[in-house]
Structure formats: structure tokens, C-alpha cells
Write an enzyme that holds these catalytic residues in place. Structure first.
Site, PDB file in Angstrom:
ATOM      1  N   ASP A   9       0.770  -1.482   0.012  1.00 53.35           N
ATOM      2  CA  ASP A   9       0.062  -0.006  -0.134  1.00 53.35           C
ATOM      3  C   ASP A   9       0.884   1.427   0.103  1.00 53.35           C
ATOM      4  OD1 ASP A   9      -0.988   0.376   3.456  1.00 53.35           O
ATOM      5  OD2 ASP A   9       0.788  -0.539   2.538  1.00 53.35           O
ATOM      6  N   ASP A  14       6.785   1.056   2.546  1.00 51.61           N
ATOM      7  CA  ASP A  14       6.524   0.265   1.259  1.00 51.61           C
ATOM      8  C   ASP A  14       7.622   0.467   0.314  1.00 51.61           C
ATOM      9  OD1 ASP A  14       3.763   0.817   2.530  1.00 51.61           O
ATOM     10  OD2 ASP A  14       3.344  -0.903   1.919  1.00 51.61           O
ATOM     11  N   ASN A  38      -2.598   2.572   3.124  1.00 49.93           N
ATOM     12  CA  ASN A  38      -2.226   3.877   3.522  1.00 49.93           C
ATOM     13  C   ASN A  38      -2.884   4.845   2.798  1.00 49.93           C
ATOM     14  OD1 ASN A  38       0.047   3.307   5.287  1.00 49.93           O
ATOM     15  ND2 ASN A  38       1.301   2.677   3.549  1.00 49.93           N
ATOM     16  N   THR A 122       2.812  -6.071   2.722  1.00 52.01           N
ATOM     17  CA  THR A 122       2.910  -4.910   3.422  1.00 52.01           C
ATOM     18  C   THR A 122       2.040  -3.866   3.954  1.00 52.01           C
ATOM     19  OG1 THR A 122       4.215  -3.868   1.796  1.00 52.01           O
ATOM     20  CG2 THR A 122       5.479  -5.324   2.940  1.00 52.01           C
ATOM     21  N   PHE A 163      -2.064  -0.796  12.078  1.00 46.81           N
ATOM     22  CA  PHE A 163      -2.929  -0.163  11.008  1.00 46.81           C
ATOM     23  C   PHE A 163      -3.066  -1.353   9.890  1.00 46.81           C
ATOM     24  CE2 PHE A 163      -4.660   2.719   8.309  1.00 46.81           C
ATOM     25  CZ  PHE A 163      -4.182   1.998   7.018  1.00 46.81           C
ATOM     26  N   ASN A 164      -2.178  -2.091   9.697  1.00 45.57           N
ATOM     27  CA  ASN A 164      -2.454  -3.072   8.506  1.00 45.57           C
ATOM     28  C   ASN A 164      -3.488  -4.043   8.903  1.00 45.57           C
ATOM     29  OD1 ASN A 164      -0.776  -1.863   6.848  1.00 45.57           O
ATOM     30  ND2 ASN A 164       0.986  -3.475   7.120  1.00 45.57           N
ATOM     31  N   HIS A 236       9.047  -0.748   9.221  1.00 47.80           N
ATOM     32  CA  HIS A 236       8.188  -1.398   9.279  1.00 47.80           C
ATOM     33  C   HIS A 236       8.159  -2.420   8.233  1.00 47.80           C
ATOM     34  CE1 HIS A 236       5.921   0.524  12.531  1.00 47.80           C
ATOM     35  NE2 HIS A 236       5.963   1.802  11.586  1.00 47.80           N
ATOM     36  N   ASP A 237       7.892  -1.880   6.905  1.00 46.40           N
ATOM     37  CA  ASP A 237       7.753  -2.974   5.916  1.00 46.40           C
ATOM     38  C   ASP A 237       9.061  -3.567   5.451  1.00 46.40           C
ATOM     39  OD1 ASP A 237       5.130  -1.027   4.283  1.00 46.40           O
ATOM     40  OD2 ASP A 237       5.006  -2.385   5.784  1.00 46.40           O
TER      41      ASP A 237
HETATM   42  O1  RIB Z   1       1.612   0.131  10.873  1.00 35.90           O
HETATM   43  C1  RIB Z   1       2.639   0.235   9.984  1.00 35.90           C
HETATM   44  C2  RIB Z   1       1.919  -0.551   8.699  1.00 35.90           C
HETATM   45  O2  RIB Z   1       1.132   0.713   8.263  1.00 35.90           O
HETATM   46  C3  RIB Z   1       2.959  -0.313   7.342  1.00 35.90           C
HETATM   47  O3  RIB Z   1       2.858  -1.194   6.520  1.00 35.90           O
HETATM   48  C4  RIB Z   1       2.684   1.150   6.925  1.00 35.90           C
HETATM   49  O4  RIB Z   1       3.145   1.187   5.347  1.00 35.90           O
HETATM   50  C5  RIB Z   1       1.452   0.975   6.921  1.00 35.90           C
HETATM   51  O5  RIB Z   1       0.889   0.436   5.936  1.00 35.90           O
HETATM   52 CA    CA Z   2       2.649  -0.660   4.373  1.00 40.93          CA
END
Ligand code: RIB
Ligand code: CA
Length: 303
Positions: A9, A14, A38, A122, A163-164, A236-237
Site C-alpha cells: 500500500d 513500502d 495507506n 506490507t 494499522f495493517n 516496518h515494511d
Molecule cells: O503499521 C505500519 C504499517 O502500516 C506499514 O505497513 C505502513 O506502510 C502502514 O501500511
Molecule cells: Ca505498508
């Protein structure tokens, strides 16, 4: 060579993950599927196409899901901006999305190469869940799923949820209960690798297109992360790509992951239960020196 399908996203982190995957000689990107997360799908697809076009990444790019399975769509415009990738400016692009649906590409790729393909989501897990529902063989024929999402502890979009997962908890529940071999890169490990200004300076002081795009993205992303996440940008990703390159740089433990899909305050929470028989490995630590050394080396221009 590991065959991977990215489901992204795009999104600042990413984008770094895509750059790293493209720069890793031991990974073969079969395709990249853009999903809503996102930002809305049109924006995450545009960002993914722009990045690939700009870096000369030849992998085909596909449209994934525009909406989550059940819940209302949520986006993360505060963190990633109105475009979803605020900062870099791209010229006109040649690269176009494939006409084939991204979920169909995922299913066909896994069935055509049983036991060979890694899925690397991701963003929200909508596409992965739909692929599993479209063909029940996907969960057993995939080589593995290395995903960024979840948290054994606090969330980042609510106190409970990362979030994901929060963006599509029902999809996450389908994926985590599928029996597929999963590696979960949750906040427990991703928050430990933070791109602070000295490291940005060190990484972007060298030449190269990937580095210049990262530099152009970091001013906005650093400010938004400081303002809304209270820290410099966490990688993160990119943890998913680092794991695929060298799993030994991570400490993992087998756990059963349950996803809360009913709670109001806890909607999207991932709950980990220690289970030595589980096919889900949860990352809890990463070797910092090896992670940053790999990230830096993977950004070298391969062109
Ligand atoms: O919480 C972090 C995730 O949420 C990452 O993948 C960032 O790109 C958002 O998508
Ligand atoms: Ca992401």
C-alpha cells in the site's frame, strides 16, 4: 533465488521495501500488487507504478483490492500524506498496471509454482484473504507468507491495533487461521529499527536513484511520524525483505495469532498464544547492525 510477490500500500516504508527487494540479488519479484491501505487504491497503485518506472523495476504491477472485506475503508493520510507518498516528485511514467486482477495473479502464480512462491504483504491483508477464498489450495501451496502487521503489545492506529490489521481485521483473521506458514513482522520488532536523521544522512550521502527517492520522501515522512507516531520513521515494511534475505538476523517464536474482529475498543488487535506447533513465527528481535547493513547495500543501484 527466492520468488516473491509483493502486496503493497505504497506508502513511504513500502517504497523502501520495494527498493530493497529490487536491489537484492537473491530475490526475484514475480509481481507487485497494490492494495488500498495507506491511501486509496488509485493512489497506492500510482505510487507503486511511479516508483517502479523511476527505478526501472521490470516486475509487473497489478490492481489489488479497493476496499476491505467487511469494514469501512480507512487510510493513513496523516502519516503518508494526501498522495500516500508525499515528498518525491515523479515525471510522466511509461509503466502501466496489468489488466489481470492482482488477486488472480496471486492465485495463478502460487498454483503454477507450488511450494516456490513467497507472498510478502506490507499493507492490509485483503488480497491475500481473497486469494485464499478464491482457491483453497493457496494456503497449502504457498512457500510462505512474510507479512508486516500486528503487534503483541500496543497498537499504532488505536491502543489495541496495528494499522495493517486494523484496516481489514476480517482478512487478517482468514490469513492467520489459514494454516499457511507465516512470519509476522509486527510492531514488536519493527519499532526497533528507526530511520533517524544521522542514519538518513549516512544512507543518502551516496549516489543512486533509490537513495535519492528515499531522501526526497524522508522530509515529509519524518515530520509526520514525529508528529503523529511520536518517533522517527520505523522501518516496518523493510523488515519483511530483510527477513527474506537472511532470516537469521531475526529472533522469532512460534505463536498462534488470533485477530479480534468483534470488540469495539479492541477491533483489529492481534493476540499471540505461545504454541510450539504453530506454523506462524512472530519476530521479536532483530540484529540492528545486520539489518542496517543490508538495507544500505540493497539500495545500491543495480542498473
Ligand atoms: O503499521 C505500519 C504499517 O502500516 C506499514 O505497513 C505502513 O506502510 C502502514 O501500511
Ligand atoms: Ca505498508
Amino acid at each position: 533465488m527466492k520468488k516473491i510477490i509483493l502486496d503493497v500500500d505504497t506508502g513511504h516504508d513500502d517504497a523502501i521495501a520495494i527498493e530493497m527487494a529490487a536491489g537484492s540479488s537473491d530475490l526475484e519479484i514475480l509481481g507487485i500488487v497494490a492494495v488500498s491501505g495507506n491511501q486509496t487504491l488509485d493512489k497506492t497503485l500510482e505510487n507503486t507504478l511511479n516508483l517502479c518506472d523511476s527505478l526501472g523495476i521490470k516486475a509487473p504491477v497489478f490492481r489489488g483490492s479497493e476496499f476491505p472485506l467487511i469494514r469501512q475503508r480507512v487510510v493513513a493520510g496523516k502519516i503518508h500524506g494526501e498522495t500516500g507518498f508525499d515528498g518525491p516528485v515523479f515525471g510522466p511514467r511509461k509503466k502501466q498496471a496489468e489488466s489481470q486482477r492482482g488477486v488472480d495473479f496471486i492465485v495463478n502464480s502460487v498454483l503454477e509454482a507450488p511450494g516456490e512462491v513467497y507472498l510478502v504483504p506490507t499493507g492490509p491483508l485483503t488480497d491475500i484473504a481473497l486469494a485464499m477464498r478464491l482457491d483453497s489450495r493457496v494456503a497449502s501451496l504457498v512457500k510462505g507468507i512474510v507479512l508486516m502487521g500486528g503487534s503483541l503489545g500496543k497498537g499504532n492506529v488505536t491502543p489495541s491495533a496495528e494499522f495493517n490489521i486494523y484496516a481489514d481485521p476480517e482478512a487478517a483473521s482468514i490469513v492467520f487461521s489459514s494454516g499457511a506458514p507465516i512470519v509476522m513482522m509486527g510492531l514488536d520488532v519493527t519499532l526497533s529499527v528507526v530511520l533517524d536523521p544521522p542514519r538518513i544522512q549516512q544512507i543518502t550521502s551516496k549516489p543512486g536513484k533509490a537513495r535519492s527517492i528515499l531522501k526526497a520522501s524522508m522530509e515529509f515522512y519524518t515530520q509526520s511520524c514525529l508528529r503523529y507516531a511520536g518517533s522517527y520513521p520505523a522501518m516496518h515494511d523493510p523488515c519483511t525483505i530483510a527477513y527474506l534475505h537472511d532470516p537469521s538476523m531475526f529472533s522469532v517464536k512460534p505463536m498462534r495469532i488470533e485477530v479480534e474482529t468483534k470488540g469495539s475498543l479492541t477491533y483489529g488487535r492481534t493476540v499471540g498464544i505461545e504454541d510450539s506447533q504453530s506454523r506462524t513465527l512472530v519476530a521479536c528481535k532483530v540484529d540492528q547492525q545486520r539489518f542496517w547493513s543490508f538495507l544500505d547495500s540493497a539500495l545500491e543501484d543495480r542498473a
